[in-house]
Design a protein around this motif. Structure first.
Motif, PDB file in Angstrom:
ATOM      1  N   LEU A 146     -24.413 -18.513  37.856  1.00 23.20           N
ATOM      2  CA  LEU A 146     -23.180 -17.893  38.367  1.00 23.20           C
ATOM      3  C   LEU A 146     -22.486 -17.038  37.317  1.00 23.20           C
ATOM      4  CD1 LEU A 146     -23.756 -19.912  40.651  1.00 23.20           C
ATOM      5  CD2 LEU A 146     -21.299 -20.295  40.818  1.00 23.20           C
ATOM      6  N   GLN A 147     -22.571 -17.428  36.059  1.00 20.55           N
ATOM      7  CA  GLN A 147     -21.967 -16.648  34.968  1.00 20.55           C
ATOM      8  C   GLN A 147     -23.028 -16.417  33.897  1.00 20.55           C
ATOM      9  OE1 GLN A 147     -19.159 -15.154  34.861  1.00 20.55           O
ATOM     10  NE2 GLN A 147     -18.047 -16.068  36.561  1.00 20.55           N
ATOM     11  N   PRO A 148     -23.893 -15.404  34.075  1.00 16.23           N
ATOM     12  CA  PRO A 148     -25.019 -15.208  33.150  1.00 16.23           C
ATOM     13  C   PRO A 148     -24.607 -14.906  31.716  1.00 16.23           C
ATOM     14  CG  PRO A 148     -25.330 -13.960  35.180  1.00 16.23           C
ATOM     15  CD  PRO A 148     -23.929 -14.447  35.199  1.00 16.23           C
ATOM     16  N   THR A 149     -23.410 -14.346  31.524  1.00 15.15           N
ATOM     17  CA  THR A 149     -23.034 -13.933  30.174  1.00 15.15           C
ATOM     18  C   THR A 149     -22.313 -15.004  29.377  1.00 15.15           C
ATOM     19  OG1 THR A 149     -20.960 -12.967  30.997  1.00 15.15           O
ATOM     20  CG2 THR A 149     -22.894 -11.510  30.847  1.00 15.15           C
ATOM     21  N   ARG A 150     -21.694 -15.974  30.050  1.00 14.93           N
ATOM     22  CA  ARG A 150     -20.910 -16.947  29.281  1.00 14.93           C
ATOM     23  C   ARG A 150     -21.111 -18.405  29.677  1.00 14.93           C
ATOM     24  NH1 ARG A 150     -16.847 -14.624  32.673  1.00 14.93           N
ATOM     25  NH2 ARG A 150     -15.818 -16.159  34.035  1.00 14.93           N
ATOM     26  N   GLY A 151     -21.659 -18.700  30.820  1.00  8.87           N
ATOM     27  CA  GLY A 151     -21.917 -20.085  31.189  1.00  8.87           C
ATOM     28  C   GLY A 151     -20.790 -20.730  31.963  1.00  8.87           C
ATOM     29  N   ALA A 169     -23.087 -23.513  36.170  1.00 13.21           N
ATOM     30  CA  ALA A 169     -23.411 -23.696  37.586  1.00 13.21           C
ATOM     31  C   ALA A 169     -24.392 -22.613  38.003  1.00 13.21           C
ATOM     32  CB  ALA A 169     -22.159 -23.637  38.459  1.00 13.21           C
ATOM     33  N   ALA A 170     -25.180 -22.935  39.001  1.00 12.37           N
ATOM     34  CA  ALA A 170     -26.170 -21.977  39.502  1.00 12.37           C
ATOM     35  C   ALA A 170     -26.466 -22.290  40.963  1.00 12.37           C
ATOM     36  CB  ALA A 170     -27.452 -22.057  38.676  1.00 12.37           C
ATOM     37  N   TRP A 171     -26.996 -21.302  41.637  1.00 12.19           N
ATOM     38  CA  TRP A 171     -27.609 -21.526  42.945  1.00 12.19           C
ATOM     39  C   TRP A 171     -29.101 -21.717  42.707  1.00 12.19           C
ATOM     40  CZ3 TRP A 171     -25.254 -22.590  47.371  1.00 12.19           C
ATOM     41  CH2 TRP A 171     -23.927 -22.186  47.539  1.00 12.19           C
ATOM     42  N   LEU A 172     -29.656 -22.761  43.285  1.00 13.03           N
ATOM     43  CA  LEU A 172     -31.091 -22.996  43.225  1.00 13.03           C
ATOM     44  C   LEU A 172     -31.688 -22.544  44.552  1.00 13.03           C
ATOM     45  CD1 LEU A 172     -33.716 -24.094  42.072  1.00 13.03           C
ATOM     46  CD2 LEU A 172     -33.007 -26.394  42.818  1.00 13.03           C
ATOM     47  N   LEU A 173     -32.492 -21.486  44.469  1.00 12.44           N
ATOM     48  CA  LEU A 173     -33.125 -20.924  45.659  1.00 12.44           C
ATOM     49  C   LEU A 173     -34.535 -21.486  45.752  1.00 12.44           C
ATOM     50  CD1 LEU A 173     -31.964 -17.224  45.159  1.00 12.44           C
ATOM     51  CD2 LEU A 173     -30.758 -19.112  46.285  1.00 12.44           C
ATOM     52  N   MET A 181     -41.819 -19.393  52.867  1.00 13.23           N
ATOM     53  CA  MET A 181     -40.547 -18.968  53.426  1.00 13.23           C
ATOM     54  C   MET A 181     -39.412 -19.582  52.605  1.00 13.23           C
ATOM     55  SD  MET A 181     -41.142 -17.006  56.016  1.00 13.23           S
ATOM     56  CE  MET A 181     -39.606 -17.056  56.954  1.00 13.23           C
ATOM     57  N   PRO A 182     -38.281 -18.874  52.494  1.00 11.35           N
ATOM     58  CA  PRO A 182     -37.164 -19.417  51.717  1.00 11.35           C
ATOM     59  C   PRO A 182     -36.585 -20.664  52.369  1.00 11.35           C
ATOM     60  CG  PRO A 182     -36.496 -17.414  52.877  1.00 11.35           C
ATOM     61  CD  PRO A 182     -37.985 -17.523  53.027  1.00 11.35           C
ATOM     62  N   GLY A 183     -36.208 -21.628  51.521  1.00 12.26           N
ATOM     63  CA  GLY A 183     -35.574 -22.848  52.004  1.00 12.26           C
ATOM     64  C   GLY A 183     -34.075 -22.792  51.784  1.00 12.26           C
ATOM     65  N   ASP A 184     -33.426 -23.935  51.974  1.00 14.39           N
ATOM     66  CA  ASP A 184     -31.981 -24.001  51.791  1.00 14.39           C
ATOM     67  C   ASP A 184     -31.616 -23.816  50.321  1.00 14.39           C
ATOM     68  OD1 ASP A 184     -31.510 -24.488  54.474  1.00 14.39           O
ATOM     69  OD2 ASP A 184     -31.646 -26.669  54.229  1.00 14.39           O
ATOM     70  N   PRO A 185     -30.559 -23.044  50.045  1.00 14.19           N
ATOM     71  CA  PRO A 185     -30.082 -22.953  48.652  1.00 14.19           C
ATOM     72  C   PRO A 185     -29.244 -24.183  48.307  1.00 14.19           C
ATOM     73  CG  PRO A 185     -28.700 -21.606  50.066  1.00 14.19           C
ATOM     74  CD  PRO A 185     -29.775 -22.183  50.952  1.00 14.19           C
ATOM     75  N   TYR A 186     -29.305 -24.589  47.056  1.00 16.08           N
ATOM     76  CA  TYR A 186     -28.501 -25.712  46.577  1.00 16.08           C
ATOM     77  C   TYR A 186     -27.509 -25.196  45.541  1.00 16.08           C
ATOM     78  CZ  TYR A 186     -32.271 -28.608  48.511  1.00 16.08           C
ATOM     79  OH  TYR A 186     -33.196 -29.190  49.342  1.00 16.08           O
ATOM     80  N   LEU A 187     -26.263 -25.609  45.663  1.00 21.30           N
ATOM     81  CA  LEU A 187     -25.292 -25.329  44.613  1.00 21.30           C
ATOM     82  C   LEU A 187     -25.449 -26.410  43.547  1.00 21.30           C
ATOM     83  CD1 LEU A 187     -22.879 -23.760  43.468  1.00 21.30           C
ATOM     84  CD2 LEU A 187     -21.383 -25.273  44.783  1.00 21.30           C
ATOM     85  N   VAL A 188     -25.665 -25.970  42.302  1.00 22.05           N
ATOM     86  CA  VAL A 188     -25.947 -26.899  41.207  1.00 22.05           C
ATOM     87  C   VAL A 188     -24.815 -26.832  40.172  1.00 22.05           C
ATOM     88  CG1 VAL A 188     -27.601 -27.579  39.428  1.00 22.05           C
ATOM     89  CG2 VAL A 188     -28.419 -26.555  41.561  1.00 22.05           C
ATOM     90  N   PRO A 189     -23.811 -27.717  40.280  1.00 23.93           N
ATOM     91  CA  PRO A 189     -22.785 -27.798  39.234  1.00 23.93           C
ATOM     92  C   PRO A 189     -23.313 -28.607  38.056  1.00 23.93           C
ATOM     93  CG  PRO A 189     -22.266 -29.320  40.996  1.00 23.93           C
ATOM     94  CD  PRO A 189     -23.541 -28.627  41.404  1.00 23.93           C
TER      95      PRO A 189
END
Length: 365
Positions: A146-151, A169-173, A181-189
């Protein structure tokens, strides 16, 4: 192999403490745990759990075989060191000199973790930097940071993160390996706890993550949430807690220190060698083990753990809010943990063997 009883482990802890103090003359608590709990003491037995070493240490203090010496460091903090008792003839000066040296090293190490006017928090920032670089390296495996430059992530869904900013945090695709086929995305805090002590279910650090993750899941239940805690070391009971609630733990087995022009590497080596902090590592680069775990284990475990979190774990936000309070003493925390344990038992066949016990308090700085 003979299975050792709790009493056997305490006896081994007593022997190891006495042997270590005879060799070192004086040692703070973190050194006892580093040399006896993080690894085998002189290859005589497996590492001893910190809460069992605490029982051993308290017994030795009560019996007068070990004494505690508290003094103030140059930084203004009180540091306790332990030594054999009674003090034998000719040993007082050796103990005094050893204690002074250990207090100096502890003050130096603490300055890296707390930061000063002239030095940032190198330990906190070090852990976060390693995790951030590992996440970026894992981008090819479906992680959208979510924030590639600072985390650090302060807002998600165009709203402040409930409970305060996340370390990352990131989205796991995901993708179905059969249909592609793409599955559900997960929000990863993600929270990073680059601390020396082994995390137990009663420690506050896990619940800071869980409180924030529950707030995110409850505000947007359409999107599955997969909380991840990254720490130096977690007790097996904490890992069982994670299985029951639906979050993942990764142990780095290293305590990272951020490289800095103000950091003297010879000072790091002295702390590493003289306090037994063998895993103290100066780096801001990705951890290959963490990258492998993110790209493999997390993908495999995401459906099971995120489902448990969304179905059960997220609903106990009030307990997490209480347990994340650093000011609560161990006994004040126990009723909240008992309530959480009871909720698990009421909903599932077993509660993973992490029932709280006042006897299991590990020693802390």
């Amino acid at each position: 192999m003979v299975r050792l009883s709790r009493g056997d482990w305490v006896a081994l802890g007593r022997a190891a403490i006495l042997d270590l103090l005879a060799e070192q003359h004086a040692a703070p608590l973190v050194e006892l745990e580093a040399r006896i709990c993080d690894r085998s003491w002189k290859d005589r037995h497996n590492p001893i759990d910190p809460h069992l070493l605490t029982i051993a240490r308290k017994e030795l203090l009560a019996e007068g075989l070990v004494d505690e010496l508290v003094a103030t460091t140059r930084g203004g903090g009180d540091v306790a060191v332990f030594h054999l008792s009674p003090v034998q003839r000719g040993m007082a000066r050796r103990i005094s000199d050893a204690a002074a040296r250990k207090r100096l090293l502890i003050a130096r190490w603490k300055s890296w973790s707390r930061g000063t006017q002239h030095m940032p928090n190198l330990i906190g920032a070090g852990g976060e930097a390693v995790v951030h670089q590992s996440l970026l390296t894992s981008a090819a495996y479906g992680y959208r940071v979510l924030q590639p430059t600072r985390g650090e992530v302060a807002t998600i869904y165009e709203q402040p993160v409930p409970g305060g900013p996340l370390d990352n945090a990131a989205w796991l695709l995901t993708m179905d390996p059969r249909t592609q086929m793409p599955g559900d995305p997960y929000l990863v805090p993600i929270e990073v706890k680059n601390v020396r002590h082994t995390l137990y279910p009663n420690h506050w650090e896990s619940y800071q993550l869980l409180h924030k993750a529950a707030g995110l899941a409850n505000s947007h239940p359409r999107y599955p949430v997969l909380p991840i805690l990254i720490c130096r070391k977690a007790h097996y009971r904490a890992r069982q807690l994670a299985k029951d609630l639906g979050f993942l733990i990764f142990e780095t087995h290293d305590q990272y220190v951020l490289p800095s022009e103000r950091l003297q590497l010879d000072h790091v080596e002295e702390v590493r060698a003289e306090l037994g902090f063998a895993d103290l590592t100066v780096t801001d680069q990705a951890n290959p083990r963490l990258v492998d775990w993110l790209s493999g284990t997390v993908h495999r475990e995401a459906p099971k753990f995120a489902t448990r979190w969304m179905d059960f774990g997220r609903h106990h936000i009030g307990i997490y809010a209480a347990l994340r309070d650093e000011r609560l003493r161990w006994r004040q925390r126990t009723p909240w943990l008992e309530a959480l344990h009871a909720a698990v038992e009421a909903n599932f066949d077993t509660a993973g063997g992490w029932a709280p016990s006042e006897e299991d308090e590990p020693g802390l700085m």
